[in-house]
Design a protein around this motif. Structure first.
Motif, mmCIF file in Angstrom:
data_model
loop_
_atom_site.group_PDB
_atom_site.id
_atom_site.type_symbol
_atom_site.label_atom_id
_atom_site.label_comp_id
_atom_site.label_asym_id
_atom_site.label_seq_id
_atom_site.Cartn_x
_atom_site.Cartn_y
_atom_site.Cartn_z
ATOM 1 N N MET A 1 -3.598 8.018 -44.866
ATOM 2 C CA MET A 1 -3.257 8.077 -43.418
ATOM 3 C C MET A 1 -3.763 6.804 -42.729
ATOM 4 S SD MET A 1 -1.917 10.158 -41.085
ATOM 5 C CE MET A 1 -2.063 11.931 -41.311
ATOM 6 N N TYR A 2 -2.880 6.097 -42.059
ATOM 7 C CA TYR A 2 -3.265 4.842 -41.395
ATOM 8 C C TYR A 2 -4.335 5.062 -40.344
ATOM 9 C CZ TYR A 2 1.147 2.857 -43.079
ATOM 10 O OH TYR A 2 2.173 2.418 -43.830
ATOM 11 N N LEU A 3 -5.155 4.036 -40.155
ATOM 12 C CA LEU A 3 -6.089 4.032 -39.036
ATOM 13 C C LEU A 3 -5.433 3.326 -37.848
ATOM 14 C CD1 LEU A 3 -9.457 2.893 -40.659
ATOM 15 C CD2 LEU A 3 -9.031 5.103 -39.579
ATOM 16 N N VAL A 4 -5.651 3.854 -36.660
ATOM 17 C CA VAL A 4 -5.169 3.180 -35.446
ATOM 18 C C VAL A 4 -6.298 3.115 -34.414
ATOM 19 C CG1 VAL A 4 -2.779 3.969 -35.760
ATOM 20 C CG2 VAL A 4 -4.335 5.299 -34.314
ATOM 21 N N ARG A 5 -6.115 2.206 -33.464
ATOM 22 C CA ARG A 5 -7.043 2.126 -32.322
ATOM 23 C C ARG A 5 -6.228 2.220 -31.043
ATOM 24 N NH1 ARG A 5 -9.294 -2.812 -33.064
ATOM 25 N NH2 ARG A 5 -7.666 -3.814 -31.875
ATOM 26 N N LEU A 6 -6.746 3.024 -30.116
ATOM 27 C CA LEU A 6 -6.097 3.174 -28.815
ATOM 28 C C LEU A 6 -7.140 2.897 -27.737
ATOM 29 C CD1 LEU A 6 -3.792 6.169 -27.848
ATOM 30 C CD2 LEU A 6 -5.444 5.244 -26.243
ATOM 31 N N ILE A 7 -6.778 2.065 -26.769
ATOM 32 C CA ILE A 7 -7.666 1.826 -25.621
ATOM 33 C C ILE A 7 -6.886 2.156 -24.354
ATOM 34 C CG2 ILE A 7 -9.070 0.140 -24.352
ATOM 35 C CD1 ILE A 7 -9.307 -1.496 -26.919
ATOM 36 N N TYR A 8 -7.502 2.948 -23.475
ATOM 37 C CA TYR A 8 -6.854 3.240 -22.199
ATOM 38 C C TYR A 8 -7.885 3.164 -21.086
ATOM 39 C CZ TYR A 8 -9.121 7.751 -21.877
ATOM 40 O OH TYR A 8 -10.080 8.727 -21.772
ATOM 41 N N THR A 9 -7.371 3.121 -19.863
ATOM 42 C CA THR A 9 -8.252 3.202 -18.708
ATOM 43 C C THR A 9 -7.724 4.279 -17.760
ATOM 44 O OG1 THR A 9 -9.241 1.956 -16.883
ATOM 45 C CG2 THR A 9 -6.993 1.384 -17.474
ATOM 46 N N SER A 10 -8.597 4.805 -16.919
ATOM 47 C CA SER A 10 -8.182 5.824 -15.935
ATOM 48 C C SER A 10 -9.215 5.845 -14.822
ATOM 49 C CB SER A 10 -8.111 7.215 -16.592
ATOM 50 O OG SER A 10 -9.389 7.620 -17.034
ATOM 51 N N GLU A 11 -8.913 6.612 -13.767
ATOM 52 C CA GLU A 11 -9.906 6.759 -12.698
ATOM 53 C C GLU A 11 -10.171 8.235 -12.437
ATOM 54 O OE1 GLU A 11 -8.058 6.138 -8.504
ATOM 55 O OE2 GLU A 11 -7.140 4.648 -9.822
ATOM 56 N N ILE A 12 -11.335 8.520 -11.884
ATOM 57 C CA ILE A 12 -11.711 9.920 -11.679
ATOM 58 C C ILE A 12 -10.801 10.567 -10.635
ATOM 59 C CG2 ILE A 12 -14.126 9.722 -12.340
ATOM 60 C CD1 ILE A 12 -14.819 9.586 -9.339
ATOM 61 N N ILE B 1 -17.767 -10.809 -15.988
ATOM 62 C CA ILE B 1 -17.231 -12.156 -15.749
ATOM 63 C C ILE B 1 -16.716 -12.769 -17.045
ATOM 64 C CG2 ILE B 1 -17.948 -14.521 -15.188
ATOM 65 C CD1 ILE B 1 -19.533 -13.364 -12.879
ATOM 66 N N LYS B 2 -17.413 -12.472 -18.135
ATOM 67 C CA LYS B 2 -16.976 -13.047 -19.408
ATOM 68 C C LYS B 2 -15.582 -12.558 -19.803
ATOM 69 C CE LYS B 2 -18.343 -14.069 -24.084
ATOM 70 N NZ LYS B 2 -19.392 -14.188 -25.075
ATOM 71 N N TYR B 3 -15.283 -11.265 -19.514
ATOM 72 C CA TYR B 3 -14.039 -10.677 -20.031
ATOM 73 C C TYR B 3 -12.984 -10.380 -18.965
ATOM 74 C CZ TYR B 3 -16.715 -10.375 -24.279
ATOM 75 O OH TYR B 3 -17.460 -10.711 -25.378
ATOM 76 N N SER B 4 -13.262 -10.697 -17.697
ATOM 77 C CA SER B 4 -12.250 -10.471 -16.659
ATOM 78 C C SER B 4 -12.426 -11.509 -15.553
ATOM 79 C CB SER B 4 -12.380 -9.059 -16.068
ATOM 80 O OG SER B 4 -13.480 -8.985 -15.187
ATOM 81 N N GLY B 5 -11.524 -11.447 -14.571
ATOM 82 C CA GLY B 5 -11.611 -12.409 -13.470
ATOM 83 C C GLY B 5 -12.518 -11.938 -12.350
ATOM 84 N N THR B 6 -13.164 -10.785 -12.521
ATOM 85 C CA THR B 6 -13.991 -10.234 -11.442
ATOM 86 C C THR B 6 -15.402 -9.913 -11.945
ATOM 87 O OG1 THR B 6 -13.393 -7.956 -11.952
ATOM 88 C CG2 THR B 6 -11.966 -9.119 -10.413
ATOM 89 N N SER B 7 -16.344 -9.883 -11.008
ATOM 90 C CA SER B 7 -17.719 -9.574 -11.410
ATOM 91 C C SER B 7 -17.943 -8.060 -11.527
ATOM 92 C CB SER B 7 -18.724 -10.179 -10.419
ATOM 93 O OG SER B 7 -18.412 -9.757 -9.127
ATOM 94 N N ASP B 8 -17.044 -7.284 -10.904
ATOM 95 C CA ASP B 8 -17.136 -5.823 -11.039
ATOM 96 C C ASP B 8 -16.426 -5.372 -12.319
ATOM 97 O OD1 ASP B 8 -18.375 -5.623 -8.617
ATOM 98 O OD2 ASP B 8 -16.480 -5.405 -7.526
ATOM 99 N N PHE B 9 -16.801 -4.181 -12.786
ATOM 100 C CA PHE B 9 -16.101 -3.613 -13.942
ATOM 101 C C PHE B 9 -14.728 -3.131 -13.480
ATOM 102 C CE2 PHE B 9 -15.161 0.261 -16.499
ATOM 103 C CZ PHE B 9 -14.966 -0.380 -17.706
ATOM 104 N N ASN B 10 -13.688 -3.790 -13.931
ATOM 105 C CA ASN B 10 -12.336 -3.436 -13.520
ATOM 106 C C ASN B 10 -11.398 -3.557 -14.714
ATOM 107 O OD1 ASN B 10 -9.834 -3.121 -12.486
ATOM 108 N ND2 ASN B 10 -9.996 -4.719 -10.918
ATOM 109 N N PRO B 11 -11.187 -2.450 -15.443
ATOM 110 C CA PRO B 11 -10.380 -2.505 -16.662
ATOM 111 C C PRO B 11 -8.975 -3.032 -16.426
ATOM 112 C CG PRO B 11 -11.480 -0.379 -16.473
ATOM 113 C CD PRO B 11 -11.706 -1.089 -15.186
ATOM 114 N N LEU B 12 -8.442 -2.823 -15.203
ATOM 115 C CA LEU B 12 -7.072 -3.283 -14.939
ATOM 116 C C LEU B 12 -7.014 -4.797 -14.745
ATOM 117 C CD1 LEU B 12 -5.797 -0.400 -12.663
ATOM 118 C CD2 LEU B 12 -5.249 -0.840 -15.056
ATOM 119 N N ALA B 13 -8.173 -5.429 -14.631
ATOM 120 C CA ALA B 13 -8.215 -6.898 -14.519
ATOM 121 C C ALA B 13 -8.457 -7.538 -15.884
ATOM 122 C CB ALA B 13 -9.304 -7.311 -13.523
ATOM 123 N N MET B 14 -8.331 -6.738 -16.926
ATOM 124 C CA MET B 14 -8.575 -7.265 -18.283
ATOM 125 C C MET B 14 -7.320 -7.155 -19.133
ATOM 126 S SD MET B 14 -12.135 -5.670 -19.497
ATOM 127 C CE MET B 14 -12.944 -4.937 -18.093
#
Ligand SMILES: Cc1cc2nc3c(=O)[nH]c(=O)nc-3n(C[C@H](O)[C@H](O)[C@H](O)COP(=O)(O)O)c2cc1C
Length: 141
Positions: free
Chosen positions: A1-12, A107-120
């Protein structure tokens, strides 16, 4: 059975409380251990970003349950791919709280200093999760 990776984001969803995150983690750890799903959940008090890895069947079934969970909304898949090996095999579901989502990392992984998955990009989201994993190595989380 193949291995897969899924990444998602959501808000509360409205009405989300501290007990909800505890319940989510408890269920996630138990259920994921039963079907050999591993991964990481980041939470900054408003947004989630989660990585799930495992067999295609198990990851898809887990994601379907997560999609139907009313405790969050605006669920957006960032990445789904086949993988040759797991990267989070130590954790049925590792938890990364807000305090670990630091400004230098954001800052290293997005254009903003806040954690914002949609900016990545999907690639940045994946690399951020690997950096978080490495900062947590040797800890059972
Ligand atoms: C942000 C978030 C992350 C979740 N992560 C997982 C997970 O990794 N594994 C899992 O089985 N359930 C996870 N859940 C919980 C599921 O949505 C669901 O409540 C749980 O799997 C129980 O499903 P059931 O009541 O249909 O058995 C998560 C829920 C949320 C809101």
């Amino acid at each position: 059975m193949y291995l897969v990776r899924l990444i998602y984001t959501s808000e509360i969803s409205d009405g989300f409380g501290p007990n909800d995150i505890e319940d989510i983690l408890e269920k996630a750890k138990k259920k994921n251990a039963e079907c050999n799903v591993t991964g990481l959940l980041c939470f900054n008090s408003t947004h989630f970003m989660q990585c799930l890895e495992g067999s295609r069947k198990a990851v898809n079934a887990t994601y379907h349950r997560i999609l139907n969970d009313k405790r969050h909304r605006n669920i957006i898949m960032l990445n789904y791919c086949e993988i040759a090996e797991r990267e989070f095999e130590k954790w049925s579901m590792g938890y990364i709280p807000y305090s670990k989502l630091t400004t230098p990392l954001n800052i290293k992984y997005s254009g903003t200093s806040d954690f914002n998955p949609l900016a990545m990009s999907a690639g940045s989201a994946h690399k951020l999760m690997l950096a978080l994993r490495d900062s947590m190595l040797d800890k059972v989380i």
